[in-house]
Enzyme design. Structure first.
Site, PDB file in Angstrom:
ATOM      1  N   ASP A 159      45.712  42.672  40.081  1.00  0.00           N
ATOM      2  CA  ASP A 159      44.417  42.054  40.334  1.00  0.00           C
ATOM      3  C   ASP A 159      43.921  43.318  38.771  1.00  0.00           C
ATOM      4  O   ASP A 159      43.567  44.604  38.620  1.00  0.00           O
ATOM      5  CB  ASP A 159      43.327  42.415  40.955  1.00  0.00           C
ATOM      6  CG  ASP A 159      41.853  42.841  40.531  1.00  0.00           C
ATOM      7  OD1 ASP A 159      41.959  42.374  39.680  1.00  0.00           O
ATOM      8  OD2 ASP A 159      40.686  42.144  41.407  1.00  0.00           O
ATOM      9  N   LYS A 184      36.008  40.236  31.479  1.00  0.00           N
ATOM     10  CA  LYS A 184      35.950  41.903  30.735  1.00  0.00           C
ATOM     11  C   LYS A 184      36.831  41.664  28.950  1.00  0.00           C
ATOM     12  O   LYS A 184      35.953  42.706  27.913  1.00  0.00           O
ATOM     13  CB  LYS A 184      36.687  42.485  31.441  1.00  0.00           C
ATOM     14  CG  LYS A 184      36.293  42.271  33.127  1.00  0.00           C
ATOM     15  CD  LYS A 184      35.770  42.549  33.433  1.00  0.00           C
ATOM     16  CE  LYS A 184      35.319  43.059  35.358  1.00  0.00           C
ATOM     17  NZ  LYS A 184      34.018  43.706  35.298  1.00  0.00           N
ATOM     18  N   TRP A 210      37.214  46.877  44.550  1.00  0.00           N
ATOM     19  CA  TRP A 210      37.725  45.694  44.671  1.00  0.00           C
ATOM     20  C   TRP A 210      38.930  45.195  45.628  1.00  0.00           C
ATOM     21  O   TRP A 210      39.489  44.693  45.870  1.00  0.00           O
ATOM     22  CB  TRP A 210      38.311  45.378  42.937  1.00  0.00           C
ATOM     23  CG  TRP A 210      36.433  45.008  42.665  1.00  0.00           C
ATOM     24  CD1 TRP A 210      36.429  45.928  41.500  1.00  0.00           C
ATOM     25  CD2 TRP A 210      35.782  44.511  42.264  1.00  0.00           C
ATOM     26  NE1 TRP A 210      35.060  45.588  40.758  1.00  0.00           N
ATOM     27  CE2 TRP A 210      34.581  44.433  41.596  1.00  0.00           C
ATOM     28  CE3 TRP A 210      35.588  43.576  43.600  1.00  0.00           C
ATOM     29  CZ2 TRP A 210      33.476  43.981  41.574  1.00  0.00           C
ATOM     30  CZ3 TRP A 210      34.453  42.368  42.854  1.00  0.00           C
ATOM     31  CH2 TRP A 210      33.787  42.500  42.707  1.00  0.00           C
TER      32      TRP A 210
HETATM   33  N1  PMP Z   1      38.377  43.276  40.652  1.00  0.00           N
HETATM   34  C1  PMP Z   1      37.971  43.725  39.847  1.00  0.00           C
HETATM   35  C2  PMP Z   1      38.568  44.494  39.006  1.00  0.00           C
HETATM   36  C3  PMP Z   1      37.034  43.372  38.763  1.00  0.00           C
HETATM   37  O1  PMP Z   1      36.589  44.355  38.543  1.00  0.00           O
HETATM   38  C4  PMP Z   1      36.285  42.702  39.257  1.00  0.00           C
HETATM   39  C5  PMP Z   1      34.995  42.368  38.115  1.00  0.00           C
HETATM   40  N2  PMP Z   1      33.940  42.981  38.195  1.00  0.00           N
HETATM   41  C6  PMP Z   1      36.987  41.347  40.335  1.00  0.00           C
HETATM   42  C7  PMP Z   1      38.143  41.572  40.576  1.00  0.00           C
HETATM   43  C8  PMP Z   1      35.501  40.512  40.297  1.00  0.00           C
HETATM   44  O2  PMP Z   1      35.585  39.414  40.204  1.00  0.00           O
HETATM   45  P1  PMP Z   1      34.756  38.397  39.660  1.00  0.00           P
HETATM   46  O3  PMP Z   1      33.071  38.343  40.105  1.00  0.00           O
HETATM   47  O4  PMP Z   1      35.146  37.837  38.577  1.00  0.00           O
HETATM   48  O5  PMP Z   1      35.023  36.966  40.680  1.00  0.00           O
END
Ligand code: PMP
Length: 360
Positions: free
Chosen positions: A171, A195, A102
């Site tokens: 994040d 989550k 991510w």
């Molecule tokens: N950052 C992290 C640490 C994640 O776990 C996720 C989703 N699994 C995201 C960003 C992306 O989130 P979204 O799909 O809601 O944009």
């Protein structure tokens, strides 16, 4: 009603049963008003009360100081990867810690608008080749430092970072509400809801007030502008009212259960139970350095890879859902967010030991 499974999904994750039961009632008739919760205007007084309560609960649960604002935005954390440079890097680029899947996405998105510095880059997505923090190259100056404390896909949790001379953006999509946040070293925290907070559809931003006043890039879309979100009470457009309403119920549940300190205690207990099996039973392995192992997303492999599909199939049959690892790293992953009962981890550990006896 069928028995509820232990859902180890990485996201959207498991929600507390009392919350789902309340939603079930309100979806048809919200509090004897004769309307569904999803039929109510976001500008109505009763919905405004939900928003006020949600903000207050978040502030209490996370001890958010008066210096920081609580905002909600659509588009997930992925959209925030764009919003961060658009809002904060008009004059100077940010710096990125790349610890896994991510944070790499965050960097790639920032590279579309800016020329970010890379503080460290963990190239190895399946194992651990993270350089220790002491070896990272932090720039002297930057618009901000961006990192992901818990890499959901890799199962990698970073230790606390040193204090920075510029704003720190984190994040916390998979970690927020599972432990305390040090607000003296976090200027902006972003987290998708799906989550630990509620259903997908909303992203929570906790931002130091003065960052909303930074000059943005001219192309910043209004619904992604921090200043506009603040000005419009997080409603520059119709927000996902359903998600916000469920988030409020989840925050109420967290408060009733003992707050973030209790969530953190459960997180440690669940992950200890899991790593105990992984470390003691030769059928299971983890290729992560123990000092970086996530206590939220437990990533592991079967020593005999050919048994993985049988393991996943039998686990599902026994009521343990969504244990397959993310496609980019493979293996298995048990994501244990706040709504995962501690006894779910014990039950999975028992199943894993039993499976090993039968197949090891
Ligand atoms: N950052 C992290 C640490 C994640 O776990 C996720 C989703 N699994 C995201 C960003 C992306 O989130 P979204 O799909 O809601 O944009």
């Amino acid at each position: 009603m069928s028995t509820r499974a232990y859902n180890f999904s990485a996201g959207p994750g498991m929600l507390p049963l009392p919350v789902l039961e309340q939603v079930q009632r309100d979806i048809v008739d919200w509090g004897d008003r004769g309307v569904s919760i999803i039929e109510v205007s976001h500008r109505s007084k009763p919905f405004g009360l939900i928003m006020d309560s949600l903000r207050e609960r978040i502030r209490r649960l996370l001890s958010v100081p008066a210096t920081h604002e609580i905002l909600f935005c659509a588009g997930g954390a992925a959209s925030q990867f764009a919003a961060i440079p658009l809002n904060l890097a008009a004059k100077q680029s940010g710096a990125y810690v790349v610890s896994g899947h991510w944070s790499r996405k965050a960097l790639k998105q920032a590279q579309r608008f800016t020329n970010p510095a890379v503080v460290t880059d963990n190239q190895d997505l399946s194992g651990l080749s993270m350089a220790p923090v002491g070896e990272w190259s932090f720039p002297k100056d930057a618009a901000y430092l961006c990192y992901t404390d818990n890499e959901t896909v890799n199962g990698l949790l970073l230790p606390s970072l040193p204090k920075m001379p510029y704003p720190v953006v984190c994040d916390m999509t998979s970690s927020l509400f599972t432990g305390e946040v040090d607000w003296s070293s976090h200027d902006l925290v972003v987290a998708s809801a799906q989550k630990n907070i509620g259903p997908a559809g909303i992203t929570l931003l906790i931002i130091r007030r003065d960052l909303c006043d930074r000059e943005t890039m001219p192309q910043t879309p209004i619904p992604l502008s921090y200043a506009e979100l603040l000005k419009a009470d997080s409603m520059p457009n119709t927000p996902c009212t359903f998600a916000l309403y469920v988030c409020e119920l989840v925050c109420q549940w967290m408060e009733d259960e003992g707050g973030v300190s209790e969530m953190s205690r459960r997180r440690e207990e669940r992950s200890k139970v899991m790593y105990d099996v992984i470390d003691s039973d030769p059928l299971y392995t983890s290729n992560l350095d123990p000092s970086y192992r996530s206590s939220i997303n437990v990533v592991f492999q079967l020593a005999d890879e050919s048994l993985q599909d049988t393991f996943l199939g039998q686990a599902k049959h026994a009521g343990f859902h969504a244990l397959k690892g993310h496609r980019v790293v493979g293996g298995c992953r048990a994501s244990m967010y706040n709504a995962m009962p501690v006894k779910g981890a014990y039950a999975l550990a028992d199943f894993m030991r039993d499976f090993s006896k039968r197949h090891g």
